[in-house]
Scaffold this active site. Structure first.
Site, PDB file in Angstrom:
ATOM      1  N   ASP A   1      -5.224  28.077 -13.237  1.00 61.29           N
ATOM      2  CA  ASP A   1      -4.989  27.254 -14.434  1.00 61.29           C
ATOM      3  C   ASP A   1      -4.443  28.162 -15.537  1.00 61.29           C
ATOM      4  O   ASP A   1      -4.707  29.368 -15.527  1.00 61.29           O
ATOM      5  CB  ASP A   1      -6.301  26.600 -14.897  1.00 61.29           C
ATOM      6  CG  ASP A   1      -6.051  25.342 -15.719  1.00 61.29           C
ATOM      7  OD1 ASP A   1      -6.377  24.245 -15.240  1.00 61.29           O
ATOM      8  OD2 ASP A   1      -5.521  25.470 -16.842  1.00 61.29           O
TER       9      ASP A   1
ATOM     10  N   GLU B   1      -4.669  11.337  -4.566  1.00 59.47           N
ATOM     11  CA  GLU B   1      -6.130  11.411  -4.667  1.00 59.47           C
ATOM     12  C   GLU B   1      -6.659  10.077  -5.190  1.00 59.47           C
ATOM     13  O   GLU B   1      -6.110   9.511  -6.105  1.00 59.47           O
ATOM     14  CB  GLU B   1      -6.465  12.536  -5.657  1.00 59.47           C
ATOM     15  CG  GLU B   1      -7.915  12.758  -5.877  1.00 59.47           C
ATOM     16  CD  GLU B   1      -8.663  13.020  -4.593  1.00 59.47           C
ATOM     17  OE1 GLU B   1      -8.298  13.981  -3.893  1.00 59.47           O
ATOM     18  OE2 GLU B   1      -9.579  12.246  -4.287  1.00 59.47           O
TER      19      GLU B   1
ATOM     20  N   LEU C   1     -10.118   9.685  -5.969  1.00 58.10           N
ATOM     21  CA  LEU C   1     -11.518   9.875  -6.403  1.00 58.10           C
ATOM     22  C   LEU C   1     -11.799   9.160  -7.722  1.00 58.10           C
ATOM     23  O   LEU C   1     -10.920   8.987  -8.564  1.00 58.10           O
ATOM     24  CB  LEU C   1     -11.868  11.360  -6.513  1.00 58.10           C
ATOM     25  CG  LEU C   1     -11.262  12.229  -7.610  1.00 58.10           C
ATOM     26  CD1 LEU C   1     -11.964  12.064  -8.944  1.00 58.10           C
ATOM     27  CD2 LEU C   1     -11.335  13.677  -7.192  1.00 58.10           C
TER      28      LEU C   1
ATOM     29  N   ASN D   1      -4.094   1.841  -8.258  1.00 60.83           N
ATOM     30  CA  ASN D   1      -4.644   1.731  -9.612  1.00 60.83           C
ATOM     31  C   ASN D   1      -4.159   0.458 -10.312  1.00 60.83           C
ATOM     32  O   ASN D   1      -4.911  -0.168 -11.064  1.00 60.83           O
ATOM     33  CB  ASN D   1      -4.299   2.976 -10.435  1.00 60.83           C
ATOM     34  CG  ASN D   1      -5.294   4.101 -10.174  1.00 60.83           C
ATOM     35  OD1 ASN D   1      -6.216   3.952  -9.365  1.00 60.83           O
ATOM     36  ND2 ASN D   1      -5.125   5.227 -10.843  1.00 60.83           N
TER      37      ASN D   1
ATOM     38  N   LEU E   1     -14.795  -6.806 -10.066  1.00 60.08           N
ATOM     39  CA  LEU E   1     -14.788  -8.124 -10.720  1.00 60.08           C
ATOM     40  C   LEU E   1     -15.870  -8.144 -11.791  1.00 60.08           C
ATOM     41  O   LEU E   1     -16.475  -9.187 -12.040  1.00 60.08           O
ATOM     42  CB  LEU E   1     -15.032  -9.236  -9.695  1.00 60.08           C
ATOM     43  CG  LEU E   1     -13.850  -9.614  -8.786  1.00 60.08           C
ATOM     44  CD1 LEU E   1     -14.217 -10.799  -7.891  1.00 60.08           C
ATOM     45  CD2 LEU E   1     -12.597  -9.952  -9.600  1.00 60.08           C
TER      46      LEU E   1
ATOM     47  N   GLY F   1     -16.028  -7.776 -18.803  1.00 56.95           N
ATOM     48  CA  GLY F   1     -16.619  -7.059 -19.930  1.00 56.95           C
ATOM     49  C   GLY F   1     -15.555  -6.445 -20.806  1.00 56.95           C
ATOM     50  O   GLY F   1     -14.498  -7.054 -21.032  1.00 56.95           O
TER      51      GLY F   1
ATOM     52  N   GLY G   1     -10.915   1.672 -19.088  1.00 55.51           N
ATOM     53  CA  GLY G   1     -10.425   2.767 -19.915  1.00 55.51           C
ATOM     54  C   GLY G   1     -10.353   3.998 -19.043  1.00 55.51           C
ATOM     55  O   GLY G   1     -10.230   3.895 -17.827  1.00 55.51           O
TER      56      GLY G   1
ATOM     57  N   CYS H   1      -7.158   7.464 -16.334  1.00 55.78           N
ATOM     58  CA  CYS H   1      -6.298   7.098 -15.193  1.00 55.78           C
ATOM     59  C   CYS H   1      -5.719   5.688 -15.301  1.00 55.78           C
ATOM     60  O   CYS H   1      -4.524   5.532 -15.504  1.00 55.78           O
ATOM     61  CB  CYS H   1      -7.074   7.247 -13.896  1.00 55.78           C
ATOM     62  SG  CYS H   1      -7.695   8.915 -13.675  1.00 55.78           S
TER      63      CYS H   1
ATOM     64  N   LYS I   1      -3.214   4.733 -18.388  1.00 51.51           N
ATOM     65  CA  LYS I   1      -1.915   5.430 -18.420  1.00 51.51           C
ATOM     66  C   LYS I   1      -1.161   5.224 -17.111  1.00 51.51           C
ATOM     67  O   LYS I   1       0.070   5.169 -17.097  1.00 51.51           O
ATOM     68  CB  LYS I   1      -2.079   6.915 -18.755  1.00 51.51           C
ATOM     69  CG  LYS I   1      -2.854   7.768 -17.762  1.00 51.51           C
ATOM     70  CD  LYS I   1      -2.003   8.732 -16.990  1.00 51.51           C
ATOM     71  CE  LYS I   1      -2.857   9.596 -16.076  1.00 51.51           C
ATOM     72  NZ  LYS I   1      -2.203  10.060 -14.883  1.00 51.51           N
TER      73      LYS I   1
END
Ligand code: UGA
Length: 440
Positions: free
Chosen positions: A30, A152, A154, A214, A256, A259, A263, A266, A269
């Site tokens: 990194d 991925e 996860l 997503n 389902l 509420g 957010g 992931c 955006k």
């Protein structure tokens, strides 16, 4: 096997640690010296159940280490995972690929011989093919770099389990690539133990699988929230309705939950980037559909803010509001695009005195919104409140004693933004209870 993992954010740190858990020798890379120092000292820089223990175990075996030196990564291995972030562009809805391009360019400069780069970051379709062309230009004649895409799936809060025992492994390869056998070797244990489906596709399909997954999850959430609005207006109950829908195995009950909506770093955006890329490609269905999904999602936050404001006859100035939760979901300290924090921030900007509590995310939240009150316990957050908003369904909040809670507030009015409280107990304790898309 020897592997490098470039980008040690949520995805990369988890991936590096889990690859070491699978028995591989892993070097995580990194550009953030602070992050690398933390990981080398056994500290995970975010809250993820089970990950710190896995890090400690892997560091002790000597199979895992972290560096800021990308040249060391090129020497260490010939298989390199790419796990850098692809946030939303500061201008517009598309994905900002600067970290992807930066990491590949930096690595490519040091590569000699035969290498494989396996992308895991969520990218717009066509990115891998672009990187392939870029790599051809960046590397010398003695070097060949193959590129594959292994998206991925996860979830935060379940990251270790999702990485070690995924539902499926998807691998996009370029024509003539030999990446499949390398990737099968990397995940050999998972494939053997769990019989995980392994799907090999072209690069474009693999990139799109992630975006489409997503987009579908987000659509499912916004669908039920749109239905919740109909329930609210007709006196029906969306949780009973979702239970009934969920028994249809073609639909399924998961995602389902009506509420405050989705957010995190992931879903929001990713649907915007997916829509933006589809638009560039001239595909008209997805931008329209996901535009509505996004709009319905943001409307959920506004509707709770409106309910709070209406309860004060339109003026929240000086009123005491308690918001339980600031993380975008439980078991996470992630506040990126958090509905909970958006509501707390908006009410505070309108003049309310907002006090919050969250078991893990108060540190990150207080750096962004220092003007909120941060209470050390849920009951402290409720003390003197005139409205309570339950915004993140942490176990600590679901288990709150409604009688003890009623005794510390000024006005027992609660909006259950996640439909997670035992309604009868709260009403029985004298609370004015308001759910999302419910009769109450
Ligand atoms: C999501 C996907 O679920 C992962 O498969 C994917 O790998 C990941 O994004 C990613 O792209 O990296 P995550 O962001 O960790 O994972 O969170 P989710 O569990 O999907 O929840 C997203 C949001 O939806 C949360 O704010 C949650 O409260 C909300 N949600 C979820 C609902 O409002 N209703 C539901 O029924 C379920």
């Amino acid at each position: 096997m020897k592997l490098t993992v470039t980008g040690t954010g949520y995805l990369g740190a988890t991936h590096a640690i889990c690859m070491a858990e699978l028995g591989h020798e892993v070097l995580g890379v990194d550009i953030s010296a602070e992050r690398i120092a933390a990981l080398n000292e056994g500290r995970v820089p975010f809250h993820e159940p089970g990950l710190a223990d896995a890090l400690t175990r892997s560091l002790a075996t000597g199979r895992l280490s972290f560096t800021t030196d990308i040249a060391a990564a090129a020497d260490f291995a010939d298989t390199h995972f790419l796990t850098v972030g692809t946030p939303q562009h500061s201008e517009g809805r598309s994905a900002d690929l600067s970290q992807v391009h930066g990491a590949v360019t930096a690595l490519a400069r040091h590569l000699h011989g035969r290498h494989l780069i396996i992308g895991k970051s969520t990218v717009p379709v066509g990115t891998a093919a672009d990187l392939r062309r870029m790599l051809n230009q960046l590397t010398g004649p003695d070097t060949t770099v193959d590129i594959a895409w292994n998206p991925e799936f996860l979830r935060e809060g379940h990251a270790v389990r999702d990485t070690l025992h995924p539902d499926r492994i998807v691998l996009g390869v370029a024509p003539g690539s030999t990446a499949e056998s390398t990737v099968r070797d990397i995940y050999a244990r998972t494939l053997a133990d769990d019989g995980t489906p392994f799907l090999v596709t072209d690069l474009e399909t693999a990139e799109l699988v992630k975006g489409a997954a997503n987009a579908f999850l987000a659509t499912k959430i916004s669908f039920i929230n749109a239905i919740a609005e109909v329930c609210e207006r007709s006196g029906a109950d969306v949780t009973q309705l979702a239970d009934a829908l969920g028994h249809d195995t073609r639909i399924g009950r998961r995602f389902l939950g009506a509420g405050l909506g989705f957010g995190g770093g992931c879903l929001p955006k990713d649907i915007r980037a997916f829509a933006s890329r589809a638009e560039q490609l001239g595909a008209t269905g997805i931008p329209g559909l996901l535009g509505h999904v996004d709009e319905i999602n943001l409307r959920q936050r506004r509707s709770v803010i409106d309910t709070v404001t209406d309860s004060f006859d339109g003026d929240v100035t000086g009123r005491r509001v308690s918001v339980l939760g600031v993380a975008f979901k439980p078991d996470s300290d992630d506040i990126r695009d958090s509905p909970a924090l958006a509501i707390a921030g908006s009410l505070s900007r309108s003049g309310a005195q907002v006090t919050v509590h969250d078991p893990e995310a108060m540190g990150p939240a207080s750096r962004i919104l220092p003007e909120l009150g941060y209470a050390p316990t849920p009951l402290d957050a409720l003390r003197g409140a005139e409205v309570v908003v339950l915004a993140t369904e942490w176990r600590d909040f679901i288990d709150l004693d409604p009688v003890a809670a009623r005794d510390v507030v000024d006005r027992p009015f609660i909006i259950d933004g996640r439909n997670c409280l035992p309604v009868e107990a709260w009403i029985g304790a004298g609370w004015d209870y308001r759910g999302m898309g419910r009769r109450f």
